[in-house]
Enzyme design. Structure first.
Site, PDB file in Angstrom:
ATOM      1  N   THR A  98       4.772   5.012  10.454  1.00  0.00           N
ATOM      2  CA  THR A  98       4.832   3.563  10.313  1.00  0.00           C
ATOM      3  C   THR A  98       6.245   3.041  10.079  1.00  0.00           C
ATOM      4  OG1 THR A  98       2.690   3.597   9.303  1.00  0.00           O
ATOM      5  CG2 THR A  98       3.904   1.622   8.975  1.00  0.00           C
ATOM      6  N   THR A 129       2.212   0.050  12.575  1.00  0.00           N
ATOM      7  CA  THR A 129       1.973   1.487  12.548  1.00  0.00           C
ATOM      8  C   THR A 129       1.245   1.968  13.791  1.00  0.00           C
ATOM      9  OG1 THR A 129       0.848   3.229  11.277  1.00  0.00           O
ATOM     10  CG2 THR A 129      -0.193   1.086  11.272  1.00  0.00           C
ATOM     11  N   GLU A 144      -0.010   5.001  12.879  1.00  0.00           N
ATOM     12  CA  GLU A 144      -0.520   5.963  11.903  1.00  0.00           C
ATOM     13  C   GLU A 144       0.431   7.149  11.765  1.00  0.00           C
ATOM     14  OE1 GLU A 144      -1.674   7.100   9.096  1.00  0.00           O
ATOM     15  OE2 GLU A 144      -2.500   8.905   9.961  1.00  0.00           O
ATOM     16  N   GLU A 163      -5.151   5.713  14.330  1.00  0.00           N
ATOM     17  CA  GLU A 163      -5.439   5.016  13.067  1.00  0.00           C
ATOM     18  C   GLU A 163      -6.815   5.347  12.496  1.00  0.00           C
ATOM     19  OE1 GLU A 163      -2.993   3.482  10.680  1.00  0.00           O
ATOM     20  OE2 GLU A 163      -2.505   2.938  12.733  1.00  0.00           O
ATOM     21  N   ASP A 172      -7.591   7.303   9.385  1.00  0.00           N
ATOM     22  CA  ASP A 172      -7.495   6.735   8.031  1.00  0.00           C
ATOM     23  C   ASP A 172      -8.884   6.512   7.413  1.00  0.00           C
ATOM     24  OD1 ASP A 172      -4.776   6.732   7.808  1.00  0.00           O
ATOM     25  OD2 ASP A 172      -4.501   4.574   7.949  1.00  0.00           O
ATOM     26  N   SER A 192      -6.412   0.777   4.904  1.00  0.00           N
ATOM     27  CA  SER A 192      -4.975   1.023   5.002  1.00  0.00           C
ATOM     28  C   SER A 192      -4.349   0.998   3.609  1.00  0.00           C
ATOM     29  CB  SER A 192      -4.342  -0.071   5.860  1.00  0.00           C
ATOM     30  OG  SER A 192      -2.940   0.007   5.829  1.00  0.00           O
ATOM     31  N   SER A 193      -3.114   1.472   3.533  1.00  0.00           N
ATOM     32  CA  SER A 193      -2.330   1.353   2.296  1.00  0.00           C
ATOM     33  C   SER A 193      -1.152   0.416   2.470  1.00  0.00           C
ATOM     34  CB  SER A 193      -1.792   2.726   1.894  1.00  0.00           C
ATOM     35  OG  SER A 193      -2.844   3.601   1.655  1.00  0.00           O
ATOM     36  N   GLY A 210       4.694   5.044   4.883  1.00  0.00           N
ATOM     37  CA  GLY A 210       4.476   6.236   4.058  1.00  0.00           C
ATOM     38  C   GLY A 210       3.025   6.512   3.709  1.00  0.00           C
ATOM     39  N   GLY A 211       2.065   6.060   4.535  1.00  0.00           N
ATOM     40  CA  GLY A 211       0.654   6.321   4.241  1.00  0.00           C
ATOM     41  C   GLY A 211       0.330   5.800   2.851  1.00  0.00           C
TER      42      GLY A 211
END
Ligand code: GLU
Length: 600
Positions: free
Chosen positions: A409, A427, A429, A448, A451, A475-476, A497-498
């Site tokens: 991302t 992103t 992912e 994606e 996730d 998502s984060s 960074g996930g």
């Protein structure tokens, strides 16, 4: 305790920055890479991204009279060229916008969606989750892209230019090429094995069968044509037209080199999925913190609620006076608790009853903060509480581990001379997404859908993040804009960074607001990330420090992580200038630029 004004807001620390944008090159020749600096100060608007060509694209649009939204789309499109493993029209993202006239923040959820045929068993085979790595490089992982729809929606609502003109710098970059740097080569190398499974990906990103050479010019004429088509015909070319047909064909029958033996499981994306896709306007999350209002993205991302809950937990501690050890301890414990709640409560609100407002209530945060001790460490996984019915020292739920999320991302932040601000994280992912390039189109499809939880994080409890038809995976992503009590922007930032996005944004915000760090130093500070796991990850600057020993003495357990996140941000200085900031060293350093640099 609430202090009226965070102390950093009156502190003006500015490093000199020299910015030269895109010296004119002869037609067809790649422009010289713009000078890269992690900080820039001046007037007329600002752009911060991970890449100088991309920041320059945004600045070019601002110079042509575009606003922050136009510049954000131009920068994002350029990142699709120079950061094709993190961003692009094959993915999705979340767009947060501050409108200077109305002094309000609004957001767009441009998250990818699962196919309308998807069930909760999307990633199960014979009742068992398929291995994560196998799911990543497959058609099964590809969600309906949300990025083109996000760009169009943002431009329609707040932009001043059309898609065609804001895509122009990126189209030129794709056609004429950019200079390969160490990061691009390293990211290609990290993906080389799987890129070779997919002939179109190998042909594009391993030119002549080799890794791109640092210093060489990398061109993507297919992507230049795709951008030109989107500019000419609009994003309908993807959602209802020939680009979309190519996407569907690629997802449903990923083109694989037969000799590779790779089982690229097909997806079930259809033209109906593309036609049904909508990027959605939605209200932001809002968290009061130290007299400021912190706005971010609401579910389907867990970013706004989780950063917000952690800030509310931290509100009771005067972090400006805490020792480094106490500050880190409190930050780690607040993150741990907020992640416990994230796992239990957050999913796509179109499918799940997500108590977003309750998660962000100060009463609930106080009930959770009381779990934190100064001389001991909470044992993970910490159980969630019940935000709809807060009870003191609440941890009545069933504990579950945090599910894995890939990390890639990119985040960009823009501002204009009218005072508008954009904080936008996009992103595909994983770094390199699904690894599958749409033949002849020059972009990689996302993965994606990985996730989603493949199976419930804890079989005894409802998991709000299981796949469903048309559902958005949790998502984060946490693009954030902070306003003062008059509704004026103070700072905007975000990171890739996930799941570490959440801790990076939280740490950078507290570094800036509470610890008095200049924005670029708050971004550069060594990071810690605790996500309701037994061990907290530390970057070397913390792992190799005496702080670690001090925290281990009260029970913390750590493991090293070489690099967490790649943040960018902009700050409105009290005298009206913009300060743009990016990484000093992570991912080779980011790129901050302003339209009219003004040194002190
Ligand atoms: N897929 C991740 C998310 O939406 C983002 C990936 C990343 O930033 O590294 O949370």
């Amino acid at each position: 305790m609430r202090r009226p004004v965070a102390r950093n807001l009156t502190v003006l620390v500015v490093s000199a920055a020299v910015v030269s944008v895109g010296a004119a090159a002869p037609p067809g020749a790649p422009a010289a890479t713009p000078t890269k600096s992690p900080v820039a100060v001046g007037y007329g608007g600002a752009v911060a991204s991970v890449d100088p060509d991309a920041s320059a694209a945004g600045i070019e649009i601002l110079k042509k009279g575009g606003n922050a939204v136009d510049a954000a789309v131009a920068t994002a499109a350029a990142l699709g060229v120079t950061e094709p493993y993190s961003a692009g029209i094959g993915g999705g993202g979340y767009f947060v916008h501050y409108d200077a006239k109305s002094r309000t923040v609004q957001t767009i959820d441009g998250r990818e969606t699962a196919p309308l045929t998807a069930g909760s068993d999307l990633f199960l085979e014979n009742g068992k989750p398929i291995p994560f790595a196998e799911a990543v490089s497959s058609g099964l992982a590809v969600g309906t892209p949300g990025t083109p729809a996000t760009w169009q929606k943002a431009l329609d609502k707040w932009g001043s230019k059309g898609l065609r003109s804001v895509l122009r710098p990126a189209e030129r970059l794709a056609r004429d090429g950019f200079t390969v740097d160490d990061t691009f080569r390293a990211q290609t190398a990290a993906n080389e094995t799987r890129f070779r499974y997919f002939p179109d990906t190998a042909e594009l990103f391993l030119p002549g069968g080799e890794l791109p050479v640092v210093g060489s010019t990398f061109k993507n004429p297919d992507l230049a044509r795709t951008y030109a088509e989107l500019g000419r015909e609009g994003v309908g070319a993807l959602y209802r037209g020939d680009i979309g047909e190519d996407v569907v064909a690629t997802v449903n029958e990923p083109p694989v080199v037969p000799a590779s033996g790779w089982n690229a499981r097909p997806g079930e994306l259809s033209v109906k999925d593309l036609a049904a896709y909508r990027a959605k306007f939605q209200a932001p999350t809002k968290t009061a913190y130290r007299g400021l209002d912190v706005y971010s993205i609401a579910p389907s991302s867990s970013g706004g609620t989780t950063v917000g809950e952690a800030l509310n937990i931290l509100e009771g501690t005067d972090l400006s006076k805490a020792s480094d050890a106490r500050y880190l301890h409190r930050f780690i414990e607040a993150s741990r608790i907020a992640f416990a709640d994230r796992g239990r409560w957050v999913g796509d609100p179109a499918f799940e009853d997500v108590p977003a407002k309750e998660l962000l209530s100060q009463r609930y945060a106080d009930s959770r903060a009381c779990l934190i001790k100064d001389d001991a460490v909470l044992t993970s996984p910490v159980a969630p509480g019940d935000p709809r019915d807060p009870a003191d020292c609440d941890a009545r739920g069933t504990a579950a581990p945090t599910t894995y999320e890939g990390e890639s991302t990119t985040h960009l932040t823009t501002a204009d001379k009218w005072g508008n601000v954009v904080s936008y994280t996009l992103t595909i992912e994983q770094t390199g997404g699904s690894g599958i390039t749409v033949p002849g189109r020059g972009f990689i499809l996302n993965n994606e859908l990985t996730d989603f939880s493949f199976a419930p994080a804890n079989p005894a409890v409802h998991d709000p993040n299981l796949p469903g038809p048309g559902k958005r995976p949790r998502s984060s992503i946490s693009p954030t804009i902070v306003l003062d009590r008059h509704g004026e922007p103070v700072v905007a930032l975000g990171s890739p960074g996930g799941a570490t996005i959440i801790t990076t944004v939280l740490q950078t915000l507290t570094g800036f607001v509470d610890r008095g760090l200049p924005l670029v130093e708050a971004i550069a500070a060594p990071r810690a990330s605790q996500r309701n796991a037994a061990q907290t990850e530390l970057e070397p600057g913390l792992y190799d420090s005496a702080l670690r020993t001090r925290l281990e003495a009260i029970g913390h357990s750590f493991r090293a992580n070489p690099e967490i996140g790649a943040a960018t941000g902009v700050q409105r200085l009290p005298d009206g200038r913009w300060l743009a900031a990016a990484e000093k060293t992570r991912r080779g350093g980011g790129s901050a630029m302003v339209v009219h640099p003004a040194l002190r």
